[in-house]
Write a protein that holds these residues in place. Structure first.
Motif, PDB file in Angstrom:
ATOM      1  N   LYS A   1      -0.984  -9.288 -22.873  1.00  0.00           N
ATOM      2  CA  LYS A   1      -1.989  -8.288 -23.251  1.00  0.00           C
ATOM      3  C   LYS A   1      -1.413  -7.156 -24.072  1.00  0.00           C
ATOM      4  O   LYS A   1      -2.141  -6.476 -24.774  1.00  0.00           O
TER       5      LYS A   1
ATOM      6  N   LEU B   1      -4.473 -10.765  13.235  1.00  0.00           N
ATOM      7  CA  LEU B   1      -4.583  -9.939  12.036  1.00  0.00           C
ATOM      8  C   LEU B   1      -5.401  -8.711  12.397  1.00  0.00           C
ATOM      9  O   LEU B   1      -6.483  -8.836  12.966  1.00  0.00           O
ATOM     10  N   GLY B   2      -4.881  -7.537  12.069  1.00  0.00           N
ATOM     11  CA  GLY B   2      -5.641  -6.334  12.336  1.00  0.00           C
ATOM     12  C   GLY B   2      -5.243  -5.605  13.603  1.00  0.00           C
ATOM     13  O   GLY B   2      -5.648  -4.475  13.808  1.00  0.00           O
ATOM     14  N   ASP B   3      -4.427  -6.248  14.454  1.00  0.00           N
ATOM     15  CA  ASP B   3      -3.908  -5.533  15.617  1.00  0.00           C
ATOM     16  C   ASP B   3      -2.748  -4.657  15.162  1.00  0.00           C
ATOM     17  O   ASP B   3      -1.592  -4.948  15.431  1.00  0.00           O
ATOM     18  N   LEU B   4      -3.100  -3.576  14.466  1.00  0.00           N
ATOM     19  CA  LEU B   4      -2.039  -2.826  13.793  1.00  0.00           C
ATOM     20  C   LEU B   4      -1.136  -2.097  14.773  1.00  0.00           C
ATOM     21  O   LEU B   4       0.008  -1.822  14.477  1.00  0.00           O
TER      22      LEU B   4
ATOM     23  N   VAL C   1      -6.472  -4.775  -1.452  1.00  0.00           N
ATOM     24  CA  VAL C   1      -5.547  -4.699  -0.321  1.00  0.00           C
ATOM     25  C   VAL C   1      -6.038  -3.671   0.695  1.00  0.00           C
ATOM     26  O   VAL C   1      -6.053  -3.905   1.900  1.00  0.00           O
ATOM     27  N   PHE C   2      -6.475  -2.526   0.170  1.00  0.00           N
ATOM     28  CA  PHE C   2      -7.042  -1.504   1.056  1.00  0.00           C
ATOM     29  C   PHE C   2      -8.214  -2.062   1.845  1.00  0.00           C
ATOM     30  O   PHE C   2      -8.344  -1.854   3.043  1.00  0.00           O
TER      31      PHE C   2
ATOM     32  N   THR D   1      -7.334  -4.315 -13.604  1.00  0.00           N
ATOM     33  CA  THR D   1      -6.905  -5.420 -12.745  1.00  0.00           C
ATOM     34  C   THR D   1      -5.991  -4.903 -11.640  1.00  0.00           C
ATOM     35  O   THR D   1      -6.132  -5.246 -10.472  1.00  0.00           O
ATOM     36  N   LEU D   2      -5.054  -4.033 -12.039  1.00  0.00           N
ATOM     37  CA  LEU D   2      -4.103  -3.492 -11.069  1.00  0.00           C
ATOM     38  C   LEU D   2      -4.840  -2.691 -10.003  1.00  0.00           C
ATOM     39  O   LEU D   2      -4.618  -2.842  -8.802  1.00  0.00           O
TER      40      LEU D   2
ATOM     41  N   ASP E   1     -10.263  -4.804  14.774  1.00  0.00           N
ATOM     42  CA  ASP E   1      -9.532  -4.270  15.911  1.00  0.00           C
ATOM     43  C   ASP E   1     -10.488  -3.548  16.852  1.00  0.00           C
ATOM     44  O   ASP E   1     -10.460  -3.746  18.053  1.00  0.00           O
TER      45      ASP E   1
ATOM     46  N   VAL F   1       0.820  -1.206   0.000  1.00  0.00           N
ATOM     47  CA  VAL F   1       0.000   0.000   0.000  1.00  0.00           C
ATOM     48  C   VAL F   1       0.859   1.263   0.000  1.00  0.00           C
ATOM     49  O   VAL F   1       0.512   2.262  -0.631  1.00  0.00           O
TER      50      VAL F   1
ATOM     51  N   PHE G   1       0.055  -9.742 -18.112  1.00  0.00           N
ATOM     52  CA  PHE G   1       0.198  -8.391 -18.669  1.00  0.00           C
ATOM     53  C   PHE G   1       1.029  -8.407 -19.933  1.00  0.00           C
ATOM     54  O   PHE G   1       0.796  -7.638 -20.858  1.00  0.00           O
TER      55      PHE G   1
ATOM     56  N   ALA H   1      -9.573  -5.311   8.484  1.00  0.00           N
ATOM     57  CA  ALA H   1      -8.729  -5.694   9.604  1.00  0.00           C
ATOM     58  C   ALA H   1      -8.842  -4.667  10.720  1.00  0.00           C
ATOM     59  O   ALA H   1      -8.948  -5.004  11.892  1.00  0.00           O
ATOM     60  N   CYS H   2      -8.860  -3.363  10.329  1.00  0.00           N
ATOM     61  CA  CYS H   2      -8.987  -2.316  11.327  1.00  0.00           C
ATOM     62  C   CYS H   2     -10.316  -2.448  12.046  1.00  0.00           C
ATOM     63  O   CYS H   2     -10.419  -2.229  13.245  1.00  0.00           O
TER      64      CYS H   2
ATOM     65  N   LYS I   1      -8.206  -2.893 -19.620  1.00  0.00           N
ATOM     66  CA  LYS I   1      -8.479  -4.043 -18.772  1.00  0.00           C
ATOM     67  C   LYS I   1      -7.313  -4.288 -17.790  1.00  0.00           C
ATOM     68  O   LYS I   1      -7.534  -4.515 -16.608  1.00  0.00           O
ATOM     69  N   GLY I   2      -6.078  -4.182 -18.309  1.00  0.00           N
ATOM     70  CA  GLY I   2      -4.907  -4.391 -17.459  1.00  0.00           C
ATOM     71  C   GLY I   2      -4.882  -3.409 -16.311  1.00  0.00           C
ATOM     72  O   GLY I   2      -4.606  -3.757 -15.166  1.00  0.00           O
ATOM     73  N   ARG I   3      -5.230  -2.168 -16.642  1.00  0.00           N
ATOM     74  CA  ARG I   3      -5.201  -1.147 -15.612  1.00  0.00           C
ATOM     75  C   ARG I   3      -6.233  -1.443 -14.534  1.00  0.00           C
ATOM     76  O   ARG I   3      -5.997  -1.263 -13.354  1.00  0.00           O
TER      77      ARG I   3
ATOM     78  N   LEU J   1      -8.845  -5.127   2.575  1.00  0.00           N
ATOM     79  CA  LEU J   1      -8.355  -6.082   3.568  1.00  0.00           C
ATOM     80  C   LEU J   1      -7.923  -5.352   4.834  1.00  0.00           C
ATOM     81  O   LEU J   1      -8.285  -5.705   5.947  1.00  0.00           O
ATOM     82  N   LEU J   2      -7.155  -4.280   4.608  1.00  0.00           N
ATOM     83  CA  LEU J   2      -6.654  -3.519   5.749  1.00  0.00           C
ATOM     84  C   LEU J   2      -7.801  -2.880   6.516  1.00  0.00           C
ATOM     85  O   LEU J   2      -7.836  -2.894   7.737  1.00  0.00           O
TER      86      LEU J   2
END
Lengths: 305, 352
Positions: free
Chosen positions: A304, A247-250, B16-17, B8-9, B27, A96, A301, B23-24, B4-6, B19-20
């Motif tokens: 593509k 997980l999550g105990d940041l 990921v965001f 996916t990224l 908490d 991130v 990629f 996760a918060c 399309k590639g963009r 997930l975080l």
């Protein structure tokens, strides 16, 4: 390698028949290169085999239990859940923080910045930073993220470690991304400008997609690089029993796999050896999985473009 | 195609965001319902650090305590007795594990920081003197150990190099003609300090009076030996060569099994050779035995309920935790001494 003399004889004979000069040096060189490759793979195989063998008791007996339970002072109950959680959380922080910042800096350096003495100076320094040992970053992380910013990170927490590791891999991400962007042929940019696209449009729809496979390879490999054990310990990975580490105990105490392996290795070998080896195997599997994912993604990629 | 590639990224980064963020969220839930877990309403944090020898005992206590009190955060670490006291006297930890009593400098550091401590003896450990099973020697006296490891032995590369010094000190042991490979714990370790204190210090004092060594050398070993904070490294170095010599905590030596040989030790040259075992350590007949302690920060114990509950719990199950870690438990009368020191909140050290 045993095939080398045989192949060499074959080369000499076929050269005679075809009436050309036998390429003895070239054939030998080919096998020398093959030997280098095999040696590298052999080292990995020996490492993997010895650790699987040493940890077989845990890997076959209680693998599920091992990866889902926390550290315990009893070797038969100890697990690496806290270490896995810490490693995954740190990797998420790196993705991130380091990837957007690093790719952004690389795009600016390659596409926007003028080539002046200043940018060359910055470039040299980024390369220098990539070579700084991880323990130095650990001390930096301890001073800034674990001490000075403790109200934000919660002290020696997984957040402090994640940010520190992100800073550690940032130069590597910038360098590999810049290399990938530099490898995009100028003709592609010129074609974009030729049809009236702005600089941003050219970067967004031509340069970045073309450079993406290279950027991905470099950056994901750096994320998977978990070799920063001294850094983790300096920043404050726990080296004993502790509660938490979910997980999550940041902002809590944390453990990560490399430092957990170090911790296990200090305990009596006769009872803890299998745990140490099993933790090493789990770490290898995680790194292998991340790297394979990166390669698969890159291949997608590449097809593509 | 490129679009399309963009996407996916972008999707990958977003997930990921997510997930975080989730996760918060967890908490926060934990913080809200923290008291619900376990049967105790206790909450708070307890930080234990110090001797790596005592760590397994404190760990066992902490694990059992955490099972019953879900709301308390406990961490136990073992960087070494000296490092532990440094953190303890800086107010960073609540309990300091120690494999030797607190020393004068450390008491001064604690006083300066205004930290009062309660000293609690928890058990006994022996220091095992190890060599390879191939070494013909079976027993060493303190004089032999001084001749081999003490400050005057610097530069001795063969066991026989130490013969003259050992004989001068009154020992009649005949050293084998083998290279001397020394491995032991480093200065941060309580096992290092205890070894010097018990085996070498008296002889060193006498040698100082004779003028053989300087004052700085009294409480040291020879500087030229392999030191390692990792007991496994010490054991494997000792396994590795016939003429090896080293010392580790008894519980660790026991776990190492037959790959190394524990020497019997006698206090005086020609005196009775005693082998290390839980009996000889407990009754004090093994000369290299020592006490293990925990030091509790008194002010913190008074204001932190979790900490005082933890120490209560620790002392209640003391014998079980100590023996579970492979150490020698205190006899009845000493257990009650420790318990009353805790109940009366007796401040300061009662040792040396």
């Amino acid at each position: 390698m045993a095939a080398a003399p045989h192949a060499l004889a074959g080369e000499v004979v076929s050269a005679r028949i075809q009436g050309r000069r036998a390429d003895v040096g070239g054939t030998l060189f080919k096998y020398a290169l093959l030997g280098a490759l095999l040696l590298t793979i052999a080292v990995l195989a020996v490492l993997l085999y010895s650790q699987v063998d040493r940890g077989s008791e845990v890997l076959t007996g209680r693998l599920g239990d091992f990866i889902t339970s926390k550290y315990s002072s009893l070797s038969t109950r100890a697990g690496i859940k806290q270490g896995i959680n810490g490693t995954l959380t740190i990797a998420a922080f790196v993705i991130v923080i380091a990837i957007p910042l690093g790719v952004g800096a690389a795009v600016y350096l390659e596409e926007y910045a003028q080539k002046t003495r200043l940018t060359r100076f910055i470039d040299v320094n980024i390369r220098n930073l990539a070579g700084v040992p991880s323990v130095v970053y650990g001390i930096l992380g301890l001073a800034i993220f674990a001490r000075a910013l403790r109200n934000f990170t919660g002290g020696a927490s997984v957040m402090a470690a994640g940010i520190t590791l992100a800073v550690l891999v940032l130069p590597i991400v910038i360098i590999t991304s810049a290399e990938a962007i530099r490898a995009v042929p100028d003709s592609i940019r010129e074609a974009g400008f030729g049809v009236g696209a702005t600089r941003w449009e050219v970067i967004r729809s031509h340069v970045l997609p073309y450079a993406l496979p290279g950027i991905l390879t470099g950056t994901v490999l750096s994320v998977a690089r978990p070799s920063a054990r001294p850094l983790l310990i300096v920043v404050g990975a726990k080296t004993g029993f502790f509660t938490g580490g979910d997980l999550g105990d940041l902002r809590d105490n944390f453990q990560a796999l490399p430092s957990q392996i170090y911790q296990f290795s200090r305990l009596p070998e006769s009872t803890w050896g299998a745990n140490t080896a099993a933790a090493i195997v789990v770490l290898l599997v995680i790194v292998l999985a991340v790297n394979s994912a990166a390669i698969l993604l890159r291949n997608r990629f590449e097809k593509k473009r | 195609m490129h679009t399309k590639g963009r996407w996916t990224l972008l999707l990958a980064i977003l997930s990921v965001f997510a997930l975080l963020a989730s996760a918060c969220g967890d908490d926060d839930d934990d913080a809200g319902g923290g008291g619900g877990g376990g049967n105790g309403d206790l909450s708070g944090t307890v930080a234990v650090s110090g001797s790596s020898t005592v760590e397994p005992i404190s760990s066992a206590a902490a694990e059992a305590f955490a099972e019953e009190n879900g709301g308390v955060d406990i961490s136990v670490e073992g960087p070494g007795t000296g490092d532990g006291f440094e953190a303890f006297c800086a107010g960073e930890t609540d309990i300091s594990d120690a494999s030797r009593p607190i020393d004068k400098e450390e008491i001064a550091a604690c006083e300066e920081a205004g930290i009062e401590f309660i000293e609690l003896k928890v058990g006994f450990d022996g220091i095992a003197v190890l060599t390879s099973p191939d070494n013909p020697l079976e027993c060493l006296s303190f004089a032999d150990l001084y001749a081999l490891i003490g400050p005057e032995s610097q530069g001795f590369e063969q066991w026989t190099d130490a013969q003259e010094l050992a004989t001068e000190l009154g020992a009649d042991t005949e050293f084998p003609d083998l290279p001397l490979e020394l491995t032991g714990p480093g200065e941060e370790s309580g096992t290092y300090d205890s070894f010097i204190e018990i085996a070498l210090a008296d002889i060193a004092e006498a040698r100082l009076e004779e003028g053989a060594i300087t004052e700085d050398q009294v409480e040291t070993t020879r500087p030229d030996y392999n030191s390692s904070p990792n007991d496994n490294t010490i054991i494997s170095n000792i396994e590795g060569s016939e003429g090896s010599l080293g010392w580790v905590g008894f519980s660790f030596a026991e776990a190492a099994g037959d790959s190394v040989k524990a020497m019997a030790v006698s206090e005086e040259p020609g005196g009775e050779c005693v082998e290390a075992s839980s009996e000889t350590i407990s009754d004090g007949s093994y000369p290299l035995s020592r006490s293990l302690y925990i030091y509790v920060n008194k002010a913190k114990a008074e204001e932190n309920e979790a900490l005082s509950a933890f120490v209560d719990f620790y002392l209640e199950g003391l014998t079980e935790f100590v023996e579970g870690g492979g150490y020698v438990a205190l006899p009845e009368d000493q257990v009650s001494e420790t318990t009353s020191a805790w109940e009366d909140k007796t401040v300061g050290t009662r040792e040396g």
